[in-house]
Enzyme design. Sequence first.
Site, short mmCIF file in Angstrom:
data_model
loop_
_atom_site.label_atom_id
_atom_site.label_comp_id
_atom_site.label_asym_id
_atom_site.label_seq_id
_atom_site.Cartn_x
_atom_site.Cartn_y
_atom_site.Cartn_z
N GLU A 55 -2.78 -1.08 -5.02
CA GLU A 55 -4.13 -1.62 -4.86
C GLU A 55 -4.16 -3.03 -4.29
O GLU A 55 -5.10 -3.40 -3.59
CB GLU A 55 -4.84 -1.62 -6.22
CG GLU A 55 -4.96 -0.26 -6.89
CD GLU A 55 -5.81 0.71 -6.11
OE1 GLU A 55 -6.66 0.26 -5.33
OE2 GLU A 55 -5.63 1.92 -6.29
N ASP A 73 -15.18 0.30 2.44
CA ASP A 73 -15.05 1.74 2.15
C ASP A 73 -16.37 2.36 1.70
O ASP A 73 -16.39 3.49 1.22
CB ASP A 73 -13.97 1.98 1.09
CG ASP A 73 -14.30 1.33 -0.25
OD1 ASP A 73 -15.30 0.59 -0.33
OD2 ASP A 73 -13.55 1.58 -1.22
N THR A 78 -15.26 -4.52 -4.30
CA THR A 78 -14.19 -4.00 -5.15
C THR A 78 -13.55 -5.21 -5.81
O THR A 78 -13.26 -6.20 -5.15
CB THR A 78 -13.14 -3.25 -4.31
OG1 THR A 78 -13.76 -2.10 -3.73
CG2 THR A 78 -11.96 -2.81 -5.16
#
Length: 270
Positions: A55, A73, A78
């Site tokens: 990640e 995305d 995020t």
Amino acid sequence: MAAGALLGAALLTAPVAAHATAAPPAPTAGVTAAATGLDDPAKKDIAMRIVSSAENSSLDWKAQYKYIEDIGDGRGYTAGIIGFCSGTGDMLDLVEYYTQVKPGNVLAKYLPALRKVNGGDSHAGLDPNFTRDWAKAAQDAEFKKAQDHERDRVYFNPAVGQGKSDGVGTLGQFIYYDAIVMHGDGGDSTSFRNIRKRALAKAKPPAQGGNETAWLNAFLDARVWAMKQEEAHSDTSRVDTAQRVFLKKGNLGLDTPLEWKVYGDSYRIG
């Protein structure tokens, strides 16, 4: 990649939450596969480091509490140790929980905006200061504890609990954890529960009399299929050159030393 990328608000239904908060079943005496689990503190740290390699391109998972960016995305921001997303519900849940334990925190004022942007990629009501305030919150021990709490409630505990129920050892529990981190546990075809269902059509877990290695290979096959359904997850190296490597070596206990590659980068835990 967004760790909680596919976990939408619809995924945080009562059954999922109930499963997430339930205590994982205790290991059965005499069953080798369940003798040790991913919930052992040392193993849990290894799991977090492996996930962080995928990640965040780093083994230092504890440095990720302050991480936040929009990776393009379609899930908005995020952030954090498990990739909580503003567009998928888990970031909203996190900030709501943090505000319960610490009212008036620096992120509380963004709750109305987080509720509005949930389900999409909008930054409306978050910009321009949300990323700055997230980093500021990450200096607070209570916010770190809140991230840990939500990671365990939504992702870690359900994965370990299901793994122990299926009779798989520490590696299998990690394989489940990485899958639920990326895909969530909702009703869509690429969710954790449906990856498992797809694998059940090919093999049986140890608890049903199956071979552990054969079962985990079937699960990883189903996981790769799920990843390829979405462009953002189409690079399957976190399975092919990491989890498969451990499995091929017969390292069902996820014992160190561990060597793997993700997205072409090499990592090692001695």
